[in-house]
Design an enzyme around this catalytic site. Structure first.
Site, mmCIF file in Angstrom:
data_model
loop_
_atom_site.group_PDB
_atom_site.id
_atom_site.type_symbol
_atom_site.label_atom_id
_atom_site.label_comp_id
_atom_site.label_asym_id
_atom_site.label_seq_id
_atom_site.Cartn_x
_atom_site.Cartn_y
_atom_site.Cartn_z
ATOM 1 C CD1 TRP A 46 -2.747 1.488 0.402
ATOM 2 C CD2 TRP A 46 -2.052 1.795 2.289
ATOM 3 N NE1 TRP A 46 -3.501 2.520 0.976
ATOM 4 C CE2 TRP A 46 -2.973 3.068 2.152
ATOM 5 C CE3 TRP A 46 -1.312 2.229 3.694
ATOM 6 C CZ2 TRP A 46 -3.431 4.132 2.969
ATOM 7 C CZ3 TRP A 46 -1.826 3.153 4.307
ATOM 8 C CH2 TRP A 46 -2.758 3.845 4.148
ATOM 9 C CG ASP B 240 -15.922 5.536 1.529
ATOM 10 O OD1 ASP B 240 -17.258 5.343 1.611
ATOM 11 O OD2 ASP B 240 -15.074 4.902 2.085
ATOM 12 C CD1 TRP C 113 -14.827 -2.676 -7.596
ATOM 13 C CD2 TRP C 113 -16.216 -2.753 -9.282
ATOM 14 N NE1 TRP C 113 -15.513 -4.016 -7.583
ATOM 15 C CE2 TRP C 113 -16.540 -3.923 -8.302
ATOM 16 C CE3 TRP C 113 -17.142 -2.573 -10.228
ATOM 17 C CZ2 TRP C 113 -17.401 -5.134 -8.653
ATOM 18 C CZ3 TRP C 113 -18.000 -3.519 -10.623
ATOM 19 C CH2 TRP C 113 -18.248 -4.923 -9.927
ATOM 20 C CG ASP C 114 -11.639 1.521 -3.021
ATOM 21 O OD1 ASP C 114 -10.498 0.685 -3.155
ATOM 22 O OD2 ASP C 114 -11.455 2.310 -2.564
ATOM 23 C CB CYS D 215 -9.687 2.039 -6.813
ATOM 24 S SG CYS D 215 -9.024 2.634 -5.228
ATOM 25 C CG ASP E 64 -5.043 4.951 -1.530
ATOM 26 O OD1 ASP E 64 -5.915 5.207 -2.461
ATOM 27 O OD2 ASP E 64 -5.546 4.093 -0.397
#
Ligand code: GLA
Length: 734
Positions: free
Chosen positions: A179, A356, A471-472, A520, A542
């Site tokens: 990440w 979000d 689309w996470d 995503c 991110d």
């Protein structure tokens, strides 16, 4: 055993037939020997006459050629197919049955080779789809159980490449990261033994390692020279790629032989697959790529192939987006969002994406990561006028509107979880293990697939003004177990989940073809060719810190096309690293892919806005070239204090160069920047763009016309004097 015995034993194959799979530059040559084994003779540059070469002996006589697909019990050097047969026998030995060649169109030829176990009715088809112009071969395997009852697949590779005695100097480049640090590059010499790249996250394909590699066969890889084999696994879940490097089985002629087998599979951990009588299993696809001109050509092959065959609308430049996430996180209301749209439209942006936080009702409102996931109804407390109002506000400003979903997940604090606790992935008798306060919905279950599809379809049907979905997917599997799959088939979870996901992707693509899709997964956790096929772009990371983004984008550029790489300019101090970087540098970095913004424009000082407006305008003038041009990397951030890359678009007669300075030291030398790919005898007008008001060009030849030859042989003089200086330069031919 005496050496002489070995020589007498030496198998000398009578080759019955040769099967050649060719692209413009590469050839994979397979042979069927008298005993019907399928062997790999060659993968590399094309051969004029493979039959003659093989008949002449040096490849065949004196040692065993590797099997094209190695089986447990059927080959000594490796085993990429391991099956327990219906009668519980564990050995498999494949023989050639037939093959067929299908010309799909002038650029694509498909070869299917059918094999069968000598004893059991187990059939294996090897599929090779050659994309001639792009030097790509897409490979996969279909395994058919025609035995008397069930069989179990333990290992089931999509593809196996056996390189026998090719070289003793393989260098492997892989792309590791997690990440906020995706696609970091590492290169290592392959020594004897097994090297495995893998990922066991279940929902994520590209944290840990991206499912792709480059293999230089002649020492360390070079951007422009040497033979390089590229590979990428098109699968959005767990996977494994093995490099098994060893001596070949026999050395009858006393010359040492070495053998490298590369195999890829979606089976990484405990993922046995049971096939009932009559059932078939199709493996994911493996994308094989070949270059005789270094890693640069590998990237151009991947990009061209992906844009044409493996990406939605691969040639239509993407809109300039403002995404709300870093600007507001969960803390917004209608006025804040409309104000963001106002800012965007003034800057020349084209689409507003609400991230979000827009859904979940009453006690389950999505005001933090703790609740609401799964409840895809608009949160009327936060957005009393609903999505239509926001879409309308966007449209009044001539902006398109997009929205965030994480449809495969659920918070325990949600209506959905209360209604369907059995839909989450877990062993029934264990407690839930939360990660980011959420659980994964079990997409192996068709009811869950239907629900996930409907959650998105309902919103899109009710709001036809939505033209983009991010689309996470923010967590991986744990507590492995499906409450849908039978007890015997629990190990099907990994494969069936991803197939379920693809089923939903396919329905969304079919029924909402006009909606742009971004993949995503906590940033770049799902950057693979399996997912990209159904999407228009990916969220690379991110991490929006432009300095670190240079490395992330550089790594990804080796495999994935620029048009799909979403790069957003964010605020300083950067949310992830705390670093402050010049606004121009941040734009210049984001403009080398799909430009977007990830901030509240009202958070920027007034004097910055003029630059933003001009930068957006500049981007529009180069967007086509950046999106569909061929990449030429010039100076690597891994090897120098600079990062320089370019895109060449012959259709537009332009090359765009991006140059960044990463570090400043007194006495540091800035080398001349030698361009690549230009037409030597053409003239090019040199124009630096995206300068700050009053800023002098960094390029000393700004405004001059120079020939391609001079620009490639002598190069460009760039004066990047300060740390984080950057330049964007346009070369127009004609
Ligand atoms: C993930 C994504 C981010 C953002 C948040 C929202 O972390 O990668 O871009 O959408 O989720 O929760």
């Amino acid at each position: 055993m005496k050496l002489n015995d070995k020589i007498i034993d030496s198998p000398e194959y009578n080759i019955e037939r040769i099967i050649t799979i060719e692209t413009t530059t590469a050839a994979l040559v397979l042979a069927v020997c008298e005993e019907k084994s399928l062997l790999t003779c060659h993968f590399g540059g094309k051969l004029d006459n493979p039959e003659k070469y093989i008949a002449s002996g040096p490849i065949v006589k004196g040692y065993e050629l590797p099997k094209a697909i190695s089986t447990f019990g059927g080959s000594e050097h490796n085993s990429t197919l391991r099956v327990t047969h219906a009668d519980q026998a564990i050995s498999t030995e494949l023989i050639y049955i037939s093959h067929s060649i299908h010309e799909i169109d002038s650029n694509r030829t498909k070869t299917i080779i059918e094999l069968r176990d000598k004893l059991h009715s187990l059939y294996v088809e090897l599929h090779y789809l050659a994309y001639i112009a792009e030097d790509i071969i897409e490979c996969w395997t279909v395994i058919k159980n025609n035995e008397v009852s069930n069989i179990t697949l333990h290992d089931y590779a999509s593809f196996e490449l056996a390189l026998s005695n090719k070289t003793a100097n393989y260098h492997l480049t892989s792309f590791f990261g997690l990440w906020e640090r995706e696609a970091s590059i590492q290169e290592e010499k392959l020594n004897f033994g097994k090297k495995t790249l893998e990922n066991n996250f279940g929902t994520w394909s590209s944290f840990g390692f991206n499912p792709a590699f480059l293999l230089s066969t002649e020492g360390k890889s070079h951007e422009d020279f040497g033979e390089v084999i590229g590979g990428a696994y098109a699968w959005t879940g767990s996977w494994k790629i093995d490099f098994n490097y060893n001596f070949n089985k026999l050395a009858h002629d006393r010359v040492q032989r070495e053998l490298l087998t590369i195999s890829s599979t979606n089976q990484s951990i405990a993922a046995d697959y049971h096939l009932q009588q009559g059932e078939s299993f199709t493996t994911p696809k493996f994308i094989l790529n070949y270059s005789d001109q270094g890693t640069g050509k590998i990237s151009r092959n991947f990009h061209r192939w992906c844009r044409k065959y493996n990406l939605r609308d691969g040639d239509s430049p993407r809109p300039i987006i403002l995404n709300s996430w870093e600007g507001t996180q969960f803390d917004f209301n209608e006025d804040v969002l409309v104000e963001m749209m106002d800012g965007l439209v003034k800057m020349g942006g084209e689409m507003f994406v609400l991230d979000d936080g827009w859904f979940g009702e009453k006690e389950f409102t999505r005001d933090s990561i703790y609740s609401g996931l799964g409840d895809w109804q608009v949160n009327r407390t936060k957005l009393p006028k609903g999505l239509d109002y926001l879409i309308d506000q966007a449209q009044q400003r001539e902006l398109s509107f997009g929205i965030w979903f994480e449809p495969e997940m659920v918070n325990p604090k949600s209506q959905l979880f209360n209604q369907h606790p059995e839909w989450v992935i877990k062993q029934p008798d264990r407690d839930n293990i939360l990660y980011r306060q959420q659980l994964v919905l079990d997409l192996s279950n068709p009811d869950v697939q239907e629900h996930v599809y409907q959650s998105i379809a309902n919103i899109l049907e009710q709001h036809p003004g939505i033209s983009y979905i991010k689309w996470d997917c923010n967590r991986s599997f744990t507590n492995f177990g499906s409450q849908y799959l039978s007890k015997d088939n629990q190990s099907h979870l990994w494969y069936d989940y991803v197939q379920g996901l693809y089923t939903v992707y396919q329905r969304i693509e079919k029924n909402f073809a006009q909606v742009i899709l971004q993949v995503c997964a906590s940033g770049g956790g799902r950057i693979d060719f399996g997912a990209l096929k159904y999407h228009h772009e990916f969220w690379a990371s991110d991490n929006t810190d432009a300095l670190q983004r240079i490395y992330i984008q550089w790594g990804l550029s080796h495999i994935y096309p620029t048009i799909a790489c979403a790069n957003h300019v964010s605020i300083c101090h950067n949310h992830q690293t705390g670093r402050t970087l010049p606004l121009k540098f941040r734009f210049d970095v984001a403009m080398s892919g799909r430009l977007g913004l990830e901030l509240k424009l009202s958070d920027l000082p007034e004097q910055s806005l003029n630059f933003v407006r001009e930068a957006v305008k500049s981007y529009k003038s180069i967007r086509n070239v950046v999106s569909t041009g061929d990449i030429y990397r010039i100076m690597s951030p891994y090897d120098t204090d600079y990062s320089i890359l370019s895109y060449l678009c012959e259709k537009e007669n332009k090359l765009i160069l991006f140059a960044y300075k990463l570090k400043h030291l007194i006495g540091q030398l800035m080398p001349m920047v030698k361009l690549k790919g230009l037409n030597a005898s053409s003239d090019y007008l040199i124009e630096e763009i995206n300068l700050l008001k009053g800023q002098l060009p960094h390029c000393q030849q700004n405004g001059f016309v120079m020939t391609g030859r001079d620009l490639m042989n002598k190069g460009l003089r760039l004066n990047l004097a300060e740390e984080y200086d950057s330049a964007v330069i346009v070369f127009t031919c004609g």
